[in-house]
Design a protein around this motif. Structure first.
Motif, PDB file in Angstrom:
ATOM      1  N   ASP A 125       0.846  -1.331  -0.098  1.00 23.53           N
ATOM      2  CA  ASP A 125       0.031  -0.107  -0.012  1.00 23.53           C
ATOM      3  C   ASP A 125       0.908   1.329   0.261  1.00 23.53           C
ATOM      4  N   PRO A 126       0.860   2.002  -1.011  1.00 24.04           N
ATOM      5  CA  PRO A 126       1.915   2.965  -1.148  1.00 24.04           C
ATOM      6  C   PRO A 126       1.495   4.253  -0.276  1.00 24.04           C
ATOM      7  N   ASP A 127       0.294   4.256   0.467  1.00 23.99           N
ATOM      8  CA  ASP A 127      -0.325   5.174   1.270  1.00 23.99           C
ATOM      9  C   ASP A 127       0.079   4.689   2.748  1.00 23.99           C
ATOM     10  N   GLU A 128       0.404   3.478   2.907  1.00 23.34           N
ATOM     11  CA  GLU A 128       0.964   3.226   4.179  1.00 23.34           C
ATOM     12  C   GLU A 128       2.053   2.255   4.179  1.00 23.34           C
ATOM     13  N   PRO A 129       3.123   3.426   4.453  1.00 23.68           N
ATOM     14  CA  PRO A 129       4.639   2.354   4.051  1.00 23.68           C
ATOM     15  C   PRO A 129       4.982   1.476   5.323  1.00 23.68           C
ATOM     16  N   ASP A 130       4.333   1.590   6.170  1.00 25.87           N
ATOM     17  CA  ASP A 130       4.209   0.591   7.314  1.00 25.87           C
ATOM     18  C   ASP A 130       3.182  -0.477   7.403  1.00 25.87           C
ATOM     19  N   GLY A 131       2.506  -0.426   6.135  1.00 17.22           N
ATOM     20  CA  GLY A 131       1.263  -1.253   6.298  1.00 17.22           C
ATOM     21  C   GLY A 131       1.579  -2.907   6.077  1.00 17.22           C
ATOM     22  N   PRO A 132       1.119  -3.491   4.966  1.00 19.54           N
ATOM     23  CA  PRO A 132       1.394  -5.015   4.961  1.00 19.54           C
ATOM     24  C   PRO A 132       2.907  -5.321   5.029  1.00 19.54           C
ATOM     25  N   VAL A 133       3.287  -6.225   6.069  1.00 22.04           N
ATOM     26  CA  VAL A 133       4.674  -6.268   6.392  1.00 22.04           C
ATOM     27  C   VAL A 133       5.537  -7.262   5.232  1.00 22.04           C
ATOM     28  N   TRP A 134       4.735  -8.452   4.899  1.00 25.60           N
ATOM     29  CA  TRP A 134       5.111  -9.119   3.898  1.00 25.60           C
ATOM     30  C   TRP A 134       5.632  -8.665   2.770  1.00 25.60           C
ATOM     31  N   GLY A 135       4.924  -7.745   2.067  1.00 27.41           N
ATOM     32  CA  GLY A 135       5.338  -6.942   0.852  1.00 27.41           C
ATOM     33  C   GLY A 135       6.463  -6.210   1.025  1.00 27.41           C
ATOM     34  N   HIS A 136       6.668  -5.381   2.029  1.00 28.20           N
ATOM     35  CA  HIS A 136       7.845  -4.504   2.189  1.00 28.20           C
ATOM     36  C   HIS A 136       8.744  -5.304   2.478  1.00 28.20           C
ATOM     37  N   THR A 137       8.884  -6.442   3.256  1.00 29.46           N
ATOM     38  CA  THR A 137       9.890  -7.518   3.636  1.00 29.46           C
ATOM     39  C   THR A 137      10.643  -7.859   2.275  1.00 29.46           C
ATOM     40  N   PHE A 138       9.648  -8.380   1.461  1.00 31.52           N
ATOM     41  CA  PHE A 138      10.094  -9.028   0.203  1.00 31.52           C
ATOM     42  C   PHE A 138      10.944  -8.028  -0.572  1.00 31.52           C
ATOM     43  N   LEU A 139      10.533  -6.738  -0.770  1.00 30.38           N
ATOM     44  CA  LEU A 139      10.837  -5.741  -1.814  1.00 30.38           C
ATOM     45  C   LEU A 139      12.312  -5.288  -1.060  1.00 30.38           C
ATOM     46  N   GLU A 140      12.636  -5.294   0.227  1.00 36.43           N
ATOM     47  CA  GLU A 140      13.977  -4.785   0.588  1.00 36.43           C
ATOM     48  C   GLU A 140      14.643  -5.920   0.764  1.00 36.43           C
ATOM     49  N   LEU A 141      14.461  -7.223   1.025  1.00 41.82           N
ATOM     50  CA  LEU A 141      15.361  -8.223   0.773  1.00 41.82           C
ATOM     51  C   LEU A 141      15.688  -8.683  -0.825  1.00 41.82           C
ATOM     52  N   SER A 142      14.737  -8.283  -1.757  1.00 43.23           N
ATOM     53  CA  SER A 142      15.009  -8.717  -2.896  1.00 43.23           C
ATOM     54  C   SER A 142      15.179  -7.554  -3.903  1.00 43.23           C
ATOM     55  N   ASN A 143      15.659  -6.399  -3.368  1.00 41.15           N
ATOM     56  CA  ASN A 143      15.969  -5.220  -4.173  1.00 41.15           C
ATOM     57  C   ASN A 143      17.171  -5.215  -5.021  1.00 41.15           C
ATOM     58  N   ARG A 144      17.997  -6.267  -4.587  1.00 42.33           N
ATOM     59  CA  ARG A 144      19.278  -6.240  -5.536  1.00 42.33           C
ATOM     60  C   ARG A 144      19.256  -7.507  -6.272  1.00 42.33           C
ATOM     61  N   ALA A 145      18.366  -8.260  -6.201  1.00 40.90           N
ATOM     62  CA  ALA A 145      18.221  -9.471  -7.034  1.00 40.90           C
ATOM     63  C   ALA A 145      17.969  -9.318  -8.592  1.00 40.90           C
TER      64      ALA A 145
END
Length: 452
Positions: A125-145
């Motif tokens: 959710d772009p309006d809630e940076p602290d929203g759904p945790v799984w999505g943000h976790t995946f994005l941060e861990l895979s940002n270099r893949a």
């Protein structure tokens, strides 16, 4: 497709989304693609994310059959050269995100493939940076893949959020711009049915009348389960319908008919089993007791059961006739012996319903050589809830997943959009129901040239 994305001249996005129903071979296909590109020197390692820890072992065993070594990441893994990748749950990655991120620094990001199993869980959710945790976790861990591969059997969410590893496309719809998720490859269930890769489904919706009233008040209302369109009454009817109140209740008649159907299936498929999806633990225990009283062997599993993984493995091996579950077998669980599903929960989102019923579409190798195409059907038993029947009519078809829903015009009835019914909310108590006719529904018939 993945190989093209790895070409030096390619400017395409690194996110790839594959949509294919259960039994289509998403796990095996992803592993074969990774193995091929590893052998070509394009990729070295894979990091696989799953929504449940019980699914990690399925990935690990599938990889082992191909000669790939995927280890369960625990935060204490020693990096060695013969490991092809790691497996981690979304929840586990979130709990130890810092440690996992540090370990990933040891791998070359340009040769890393990040795989998101059931990627629709990764809402952002772009309006809630602290929203759904799984999505943000995946994005941060895979940002270099180098590549991010999303796999999903239900490419949509009930909340209309976008999700990771998916391409967003703007399209014009009725004069308005909306955003949709467009899979890079989509294999519809009806295509798999036509090819004989999965089973068709036949539905048995148990209809009935639900009588409502208040204690001490003689006036009562009778509401039909299958025809009730007022949301508050529809939801109340379903809650009443799944109760195991007495031998005439809708739920009890539904279960008894499901048992008889499983007995018929076993005449041709002796190892066939059934799955019941219950509302909660107390409800599941009541269902288990009923089935055991009828002489069935039953395994009850839920997320609070420390022996759940062992029970699931035992059911897969054929140790029980029925598997009763609340929240552990509606998605990703692989047991090709399931031929009957009883859906007895108040969760009526399309994603949960489709995931639940498609546990019964998988084919096993031993049966594939014995059955003609189209395959013998599996059966779904459910209360005749209007929403569930609506989902059943289109379960084998893929529809665009809309991210941005158009605003409702001032002169438009809001009930015409998304089936959001509203009706009177009365302080009533359902005091009696009567199991009525069974509404039968088949998988959409295939064209004749596909029935060869």
């Amino acid at each position: 497709m993945l190989r093209r994305r790895l070409q030096p001249e390619s400017h395409a996005a690194r996110d790839v989304l594959i949509h294919a129903g259960p039994g289509a071979g998403k796990t095996l296909g992803a592993l074969l693609a990774f193995q091929a590109m590893q052998q070509e020197g394009r990729l070295e390692h894979a990091l696989v994310f799953c929504h449940r820890t019980s699914i990690l072992s399925q990935w690990q065993s599938s990889a082992a059959r191909l000669g790939l070594k995927l280890e369960l990441w625990s935060g204490q893994n020693q990096l060695n050269g013969d490991v092809d990748g790691w497996l981690v749950s979304y929840q586990g990655a979130g709990r130890q995100q810092h440690n996992l991120s540090a370990d990933l620094q040891r791998w070359n990001a340009e040769t890393l493939l990040a795989i998101a199993d059931e990627a629709h869980h990764l809402g952002v959710d772009p309006d809630e940076p602290d929203g759904p945790v799984w999505g943000h976790t995946f994005l941060e861990l895979s940002n270099r893949a180098r590549l991010r591969l999303g796999l999903t059997g239900t490419p949509f969410r009930a909340d209309n959020l976008a999700f990771c590893a998916a391409r967003r496309v703007r399209v014009e719809e009725q004069g308005q711009l909306v955003e949709q998720i467009h899979p890079d490859l989509s294999v519809e269930p009806r295509e798999l049915i036509a090819a004989g890769d999965v089973r068709p489904l036949e539905f048995r919706f148990q209809d009935g009348w639900v009588e409502h009233g208040q204690e001490g008040i003689p006036d009562r209302e009778i509401s039909p389960l299958s025809a009730e369109q007022r949301e508050s009454w529809r939801a109340r009817n379903l809650r009443r319908a799944i109760r195991l109140s007495d031998s005439s209740s809708i739920a009890q008649q539904l279960l008894l008919r499901a048992r008889k159907q499983l007995e018929k299936v076993r005449n041709e498929h002796p190892r066939a089993g059934g799955l019941v999806i219950a509302r909660d633990i107390e409800h599941a225990r009541a269902i288990t007791l009923l089935l055991e009283e009828e002489g069935d062997r039953v395994d009850l599993v839920h997320s609070q059961d420390s022996e759940a993984a062992a029970r699931l493995s035992g059911f897969q091996a054929g140790q029980a006739d029925w598997l009763v579950s609340i929240d552990m077998c509606a998605e990703g669980f692989d047991a090709s012996r399931i031929r009957v599903v009883a859906y007895l929960t108040t969760v009526v989102t399309r994603s949960r319903f489709v995931q639940g019923i498609t546990r019964a579409v998988r084919m096993c190798g031993e049966r594939a050589n014995l059955e003609s195409i189209p395959r013998e059907p599996s059966y779904v038993f459910a209360p005749a809830d209007p929403l569930l029947m609506q989902y059943a009519r289109s379960w084998s078809l893929s529809e665009p997943y809309r991210i941005a829903v158009p605003a409702v015009a001032d002169d438009q009835d809001p009930t015409e959009i998304g089936g959001s019914w509203r009706g009177p909310s009365l302080p009533m108590e359902a005091i009696e129901d009567g199991a009525g006719a069974v509404i039968r529904m088949k998988t959409p018939e295939l064209p004749r040239f596909l029935q060869r």
